[in-house]
Each structure stands twice: as structure tokens, then as C-alpha cells.
Design an enzyme around this catalytic site. Structure first.
Site, PDB file in Angstrom:
ATOM      1  N   GLU A 171       0.816  -1.215   0.000  1.00 43.08           N
ATOM      2  CA  GLU A 171       0.000   0.000   0.000  1.00 43.08           C
ATOM      3  C   GLU A 171       0.854   1.271   0.000  1.00 43.08           C
ATOM      4  O   GLU A 171       0.817   2.064   0.955  1.00 43.08           O
ATOM      5  CB  GLU A 171      -0.953   0.000   1.200  1.00 43.08           C
ATOM      6  CG  GLU A 171      -1.882  -1.200   1.214  1.00 43.08           C
ATOM      7  CD  GLU A 171      -3.034  -1.075   2.205  1.00 43.08           C
ATOM      8  OE1 GLU A 171      -3.033  -0.114   2.989  1.00 43.08           O
ATOM      9  OE2 GLU A 171      -3.932  -1.927   2.170  1.00 43.08           O
ATOM     10  N   GLU A 371      -4.837  -8.852   0.501  1.00 40.59           N
ATOM     11  CA  GLU A 371      -5.472  -8.643   1.804  1.00 40.59           C
ATOM     12  C   GLU A 371      -6.959  -8.428   1.613  1.00 40.59           C
ATOM     13  O   GLU A 371      -7.379  -7.717   0.686  1.00 40.59           O
ATOM     14  CB  GLU A 371      -4.933  -7.385   2.510  1.00 40.59           C
ATOM     15  CG  GLU A 371      -3.596  -7.530   3.153  1.00 40.59           C
ATOM     16  CD  GLU A 371      -3.157  -6.247   3.855  1.00 40.59           C
ATOM     17  OE1 GLU A 371      -4.007  -5.483   4.357  1.00 40.59           O
ATOM     18  OE2 GLU A 371      -1.933  -6.011   3.897  1.00 40.59           O
TER      19      GLU A 371
HETATM   20  C1  BG6 Z   1      -4.288  -2.714   5.299  1.00 39.30           C
HETATM   21  C2  BG6 Z   1      -2.850  -2.719   5.755  1.00 39.30           C
HETATM   22  O1  BG6 Z   1      -4.603  -1.482   4.763  1.00 39.30           O
HETATM   23  O2  BG6 Z   1      -5.289  -2.877   6.216  1.00 39.30           O
HETATM   24  C3  BG6 Z   1      -2.631  -3.423   7.091  1.00 39.30           C
HETATM   25  O3  BG6 Z   1      -1.992  -3.254   4.803  1.00 39.30           O
HETATM   26  C4  BG6 Z   1      -3.764  -3.070   8.046  1.00 39.30           C
HETATM   27  O4  BG6 Z   1      -1.368  -3.042   7.565  1.00 39.30           O
HETATM   28  C5  BG6 Z   1      -5.065  -3.568   7.428  1.00 39.30           C
HETATM   29  O5  BG6 Z   1      -3.571  -3.574   9.321  1.00 39.30           O
HETATM   30  C6  BG6 Z   1      -6.306  -3.350   8.279  1.00 39.30           C
HETATM   31  O6  BG6 Z   1      -6.528  -1.996   8.537  1.00 39.30           O
HETATM   32  P1  BG6 Z   1      -6.486  -1.414   9.997  1.00 39.30           P
HETATM   33  O7  BG6 Z   1      -6.304   0.045   9.860  1.00 39.30           O
HETATM   34  O8  BG6 Z   1      -7.784  -1.785  10.628  1.00 39.30           O
HETATM   35  O9  BG6 Z   1      -5.313  -2.072  10.655  1.00 39.30           O
END
Ligand code: BG6
Length: 476
Positions: A171, A371
Site C-alpha cells: 500500500e 489482503e
Molecule cells: C491494510 C494494511 O490497509 O489494512 C494493514 O496493509 C492493516 O497493515 C489492514 O492492518 C487493516 O486496517 P487497519 O487500519 O484496521 O489495521
């Protein structure tokens, strides 16, 4: 409720991800090895939920063997994490390797492979060394681009023969968006031109590392890509002004990385808009040539939620420096389904819509979901009598998203797999352990001990049986 059985293609990868800084903890870290995130945590401790942060995280640095045991039990075929740049070196200018940390990475990779799990390694998941941020302004500096290439070379020398899936960034748009565009994090500076420079320098760094990777002959047995987070953007309406809002949002936040990484060039309209608003990044013809000649082999996409926009309904305040929101504002769709804990809309069709776009606009390049997942607060309340978290909402979330993704695969989209965020609960920026994402629970009340959640057993069956049930729409 009526159910439908969905088949998962034979070679479709099913794995899970985390990152170094969100799991490792500071065990063995030298004082000079803070990352940008470590410093942010130290300086603004109060904004991190319940005071938790990267200091201990899940203590993966000490417990990776135990965790890899759980990965094996679940049957994960692939596991992604990052190497922490700030920890891997003791001198960032001359790229002197920290042998202790490097030995840990070596052992972790070996352990994964020995357990039949393919490691997927990212070179930066926000872990830019703090000293490079302080001394050079972080990714705003071309010198930092060169230092990143030096770091990558050391990593490739050590693990290039073992790891077959590499990524430059996770990201890459995120940090500077929070820091320089929205100015909600240290050093609280609003500077859109800096934001654009970071975007560009990271695209350039990707191309330079891709070039290095190929020069080192690693392409024969491995692939290199980048993990992007395009926000699947929907216009409120079909009216031209709303359509324009969505198109411009897409240019500034999605195509700004998709295009240089996959097509090797920036959209002309983005150059025009940058010029109009005086935020063009500093670049040379030669650098654009490097980007053009070094496209990625594949991409990982992080997809969590849809993004809805409409044309602005109020005039822009001219005293505010240019922000892409000059062209749009958020659209709040009445009745949308929400994950109330994270505040993200749940709309599984993003998988399908983005997949078709990859096919139609990006030459059907190889890609995978790097992800997707659901963060839920206070999961302890879902523990059954035996103490296992029954996270049926997560199972439903995954199946709904997988269903849409596999529909696209059936239609010829070149998506090769699905990686859940996350393998285990872990530390999020600011939200820390508030929202839990894992297949594996990390019990903070009990020495961070691990326990598989119901979703882990469901995932285990998904992997071994290569099929799952999903709910059909119900019309009452
Ligand atoms: C993604 C990232 O955007 O979302 C992760 O690559 C992150 O690092 C994941 O943990 C979930 O988002 P958040 O802000 O709830 O941790």
C-alpha cells in the site's frame, strides 16, 4: 437460508498475511533502528488504542515457530509478511546488515519452507527508518530511493534463492496520504506536493528494484510485484459531474500506482491535473524511462471496502492548499451494510468489479487478493464454553468476498489467489489491538497466548476440501 456450494480451483492459492512491524515486537531492536512508526508510537503514545503498539505486538520475533505450527495446522499454502527495513540494517547509507535480525529472517523463512508454506516477502510495509525520515524527509527524497535499492540488494543476496514471491511495497499510497495529504499524523504538515513526490518516488523505487531483481537473475525462479490498495470507487449517480468526481478520485488514489507499476506510464490526465494545481512531482525523462522499462510481474491487491463519491456540493476554500477533494466529496449510501467497528462499508462485489477492471484495463495481468478481512472489536464476547472465539461473521465475510472473486475467475480473470488479513490478531496503526482480524486469537490477558478461532477451522476445511458453502440471497 438456502446455501450454494462454491468450488475453489485446484491451484488457487489460499493464504494469510501480516507484516513485520505489526507482529514482531522490539525484541532485539537497537535504539538506532526505529522505524517511522516506532517514533510515531513513542511520540504520540496517547493516540494508540489502550496504549498498545509495535513495542511487543504479537511477539512474533520470539514466537514465530509456534505461529508457523498454527499455519501448518490450518493448512495455509502461502504466508506473507515483510522484512523490517529499519531492523534489517544497522547502517542505512552503506547497507550494513544486522546479522542477528538477518539470522532470524533466515530461520523464519526456512521454517516456513520446511512446513510446506510458501513465504511471500514485502520489502516495505510502512517500515521506513525514522532516521531517513528525519534526515531526508523520508520518501520525499531521491536519495532514500537509492538507499532502498541498496537495502533490497542485500535482502536479495541473502534470501533470493529461497523466496519466490517478492513485493516492493505494501500500500505505497497510504503513509503520505495520512501524513502529508490529510495531515493527521506526525509531523502534521499539509503539503500536497510532498504527497505527490512520495507517490512518485515509491513508483520509481519499485521500478529500480524490479530492474535490480532482473539484473541479479532472480526472475528465472521468482516473481516481483507490488501490493496496492485500489479503492473500488463508485459514483453516486450516472450524471457527468458525479462520474467526473469518481474518475478524478480514481486517478489520484488508484491509477497513481496501478498505471506506472503495470503499464509503465502515468495517465496524461494526471499530469494535466498536477500541472493545473502546481503539484507535479520532480522527475526526469530518464526516470520515466526506468518506470517504463521495469513493469512488475504481478500485483497483489488489498480490497476491503468500496469508496463512494459524488461531485462537491460546496465551493472549495481557496485558502486551503490543493487536495484532490477539490473534485469530490464522500457519498454516504443510505442503507449500506457496515462493519461498525472499523467504520468500513461491506460490499463484497468490489472483488468482482475490480477483477473485471484488471482484465479489461490492465491487460489481464496476473494478480491476487493480497489482503481482505474483517476487524471486529471485543471478540472475547463470542467465546464459547470451551473458550474458542466463534467468529461466524468472519466466515460469512470471507465466503461472501470469495464468492464474488471466484465468479470473476470463472469468467477468465487472471486472479491466482486469496490471502486473508490476517493470520493472527495484530497491531493496527493507532487502533492497535482494538479490531481483531486474525484466524488466530492473541490473548492479551494471558501472555499473548494463541488459540485458533472458529474461522481457522473453517479456513482449514476450505483449503483441504477446496469448496465452501455460501448463503444465497433471500427474498422475503
Ligand atoms: C491494510 C494494511 O490497509 O489494512 C494493514 O496493509 C492493516 O497493515 C489492514 O492492518 C487493516 O486496517 P487497519 O487500519 O484496521 O489495521
Amino acid at each position: 437460508m438456502q446455501k450454494k456450494l462454491i468450488q475453489v480451483p485446484k491451484d488457487f492459492m489460499i493464504g494469510a498475511a501480516v507484516s513485520a512491524w505489526q507482529t514482531e515486537g522490539w525484541s532485539g531492536k537497537k535504539d538506532s533502528q526505529d522505524s517511522y512508526l516506532d517514533v510515531w508510537y513513542k511520540n504520540n503514545h496517547n493516540v494508540w488504542h489502550d496504549g498498545y503498539g509495535p513495542a511487543v505486538a504479537t511477539d512474533f520475533r520470539n514466537r514465530y515457530k509456534e505461529d508457523i505450527g498454527y499455519m501448518k495446522e490450518i493448512g495455509l499454502t502461502h504466508f506473507r509478511t515483510s522484512i523490517n527495513w529499519s531492523r534489517f540494517l544497522v547502517d542505512y547509507e552503506t547497507a550494513v546488515v544486522d546479522e542477528d535480525y538477518a539470522a532470524y529472517i533466515d530461520d523464519m523463512i526456512n521454517e516456513l519452507i520446511a512446513n510446506g508454506i510458501e513465504p511471500m516477502i514485502c520489502l516495505e510495509h510502512y517500515e521506513v527508518p525514522a532516521v531517513l525520515f528525519e534526515n531526508y524527509g523520508g520518501w520525499g527524497s531521491k536519495h532514500v530511493v537509492e538507499l532502498f535499492v541498496k537495502y533490497a540488494e542485500k535482502v536479495f543476496e541473502r534470501y533470493g534463492d529461497k523466496v519466490r514471491n517478492w513485493f516492493t511495497f505494501n500500500e505505497p499510497v497510504v503513509v503520505q496520504t495520512r501524513v502529508y495529504l490529510d495531515a493527521i499524523r506526525y509531523p502534521f504538515e499539509q503539503n500536497t506536493k510532498k504527497w505527490m513526490q512520495w507517490n512518485y518516488n515509491k513508483a520509481l523505487a519499485t521500478a529500480k528494484v524490479v530492474s535490480l531483481f532482473r539484473k541479479m537473475g532472480l526472475s528465472q525462479s521468482a516473481k516481483i510485484g507490488v501490493i496496492l490498495n485500489p479503492e473500488v470507487t463508485y459514483a453516486r449517480s450516472s450524471a457527468p459531474h458525479d462520474q467526473e468526481a469518481a474518475r478524478i478520485y480514481d486517478l489520484f488514489f488508484n491509477r497513481v500506482f496501478l498505471d506506472p507499476s503495470i503499464k509503465g506510464e502515468y495517465p496524461q490526465e494526471l499530469f494535466d491535473l498536477m500541472e493545473k494545481h502546481d503539484i507535479t512531482f520532480e522527475h526526469t525523462k530518464e526516470e520515466l524511462g526506468i518506470i517504463n522499462r521495469n513493469k512488475v510481474d504481478y500485483v497483489g491487491l488489498n480490497l476491503y471496502f468500496p469508496h463512494r463519491v459524488q461531485a462537491r456540493t460546496s465551493a472549495w476554500n481557496e485558502r486551503i492548499p490543493f487536495h484532490p477533494a477539490y473534485y469530490y466529496e464522500k457519498f454516504d449510501l443510505p442503507g449500506k451494510k457496515m462493519n461498525p467497528y472499523r467504520g468500513w462499508e461491506i460490499y463484497p462485489q468490489i472483488m468482482y468489479d475490480m477483477a473485471l477492471r484488471m482484465k479489461e484495463e490492465y491487460g489481464n495481468i496476473e494478480w491476487f487478493i493480497a489482503e481482505n478481512g474483517m476487524g471486529v472489536e471485543k471478540e472475547q464476547r463470542f467465546k464459547n464454553e470451551d473458550g474458542m472465539i466463534e467468529d461466524d461473521y468472519r466466515i460469512e465475510f470471507i465466503s461472501d468476498h470469495l464468492k464474488w472473486l471466484l465468479k470473476a475467475v470463472e469468467e477468465g480473470v487472471n486472479c491466482r489467489g486469496y490471502m486473508l488479513w490476517a493470520f493472527s490478531d495484530n497491531v493496527s496503526p493507532m487502533n492497535a489491538f482494538k479490531n481483531r482480524y486474525g484466524l488466530v486469537e492473541i490473548n492479551l490477558e494471558d501472555n499473548r497466548n494463541r488459540r485458533l478461532k472458529k474461522s481457522a477451522y473453517w479456513y482449514q476445511r476450505l483449503i483441504s476440501e477446496r469448496q465452501f458453502e455460501t448463503n444465497m440471497e433471500e427474498y422475503k
